[in-house]
Design a protein around this motif. Sequence first.
Motif, short mmCIF file in Angstrom:
data_model
loop_
_atom_site.label_atom_id
_atom_site.label_comp_id
_atom_site.label_asym_id
_atom_site.label_seq_id
_atom_site.Cartn_x
_atom_site.Cartn_y
_atom_site.Cartn_z
N ALA A 159 45.04 32.73 6.93
CA ALA A 159 45.82 32.09 7.96
C ALA A 159 44.77 32.22 9.55
N GLY A 160 43.71 33.07 9.21
CA GLY A 160 42.79 32.74 10.36
C GLY A 160 41.53 31.99 10.15
N GLY A 161 41.59 31.31 9.04
CA GLY A 161 40.58 30.34 8.88
C GLY A 161 39.66 30.77 7.70
N SER A 162 39.84 31.93 7.03
CA SER A 162 39.04 32.22 6.00
C SER A 162 37.43 32.26 6.49
N VAL B 76 30.61 35.29 13.36
CA VAL B 76 31.18 34.39 12.36
C VAL B 76 29.75 33.50 12.06
N ILE B 77 29.73 33.37 10.74
CA ILE B 77 28.68 32.50 10.28
C ILE B 77 29.02 31.17 9.53
N GLY B 78 30.50 31.25 9.32
CA GLY B 78 30.93 30.00 8.56
C GLY B 78 32.43 30.32 8.23
N ALA B 79 32.98 29.26 7.20
CA ALA B 79 34.22 29.40 6.73
C ALA B 79 34.15 29.09 5.26
N GLU B 80 34.77 30.13 4.50
CA GLU B 80 34.99 30.00 3.15
C GLU B 80 35.34 28.79 2.64
N ILE B 81 36.16 27.87 3.30
CA ILE B 81 36.80 26.86 3.00
C ILE B 81 36.28 25.54 3.46
N ILE B 82 35.22 25.67 4.32
CA ILE B 82 34.51 24.36 4.85
C ILE B 82 33.11 24.60 4.49
#
Length: 200
Positions: free
Chosen positions: A39-42, A50-56
């Motif tokens: 919910a927090g954006g993975s 923060v270095i990225g998102a697991e889903i983008i």
Amino acid sequence: MLNQLRPAIFVFAVLTLLTGVAYPYAITGIAQLAFPYQAGGSLVTRDGKVIGAEIIGQNFDSARYFHGRPSATTATDPNDATKTVPAPYNAANSSASNAGPTSKALIERVQDDVAKLQAENPGAKVPVDLVTTTGSGLDPHVTPAGALFQVPRVAKARGLDEARVRRLVEDAVEGRLFGLIGERRVNVLKLNLALDALTG
């Protein structure tokens, strides 16, 4: 006339509160409680940043890292607001190229990409996902074959044994959901973080 408007205004207000306020807040609250990471954006962090998102997906262009699929996303041209320029993995403008299989520009781009990849790993068959884009332009995964194809380049750039890098890729392969849904895949960001951890 007021007798006819009053029920319509009442129904409009009630439905607005239910579907526009109560429902979104309830679903958001449940998601935050049940799946806080997703919910927090993975979001993926390293050293507290923060270095990225697991889903983008994101653009890795160094030979020392595994690369994701090509991305067809664009951004507004800073020199001319009526035009766009390529901006790989632009999460603010998820899109595909919309180029069809007979598009000359698409054919030339794919042929160029195949030639570059064949030069990088002569004799190996180029996996299709390394030269084709997805509908969103933001896919964070490659196929296991797509990751394994890149092992010689990454190993050479980092001065590592190919077998060691290959094992790292094999350990990073994610299976199908419930063993049925989707395809086996490798998250490029997570693989590159494991690679950095391996090489210190």
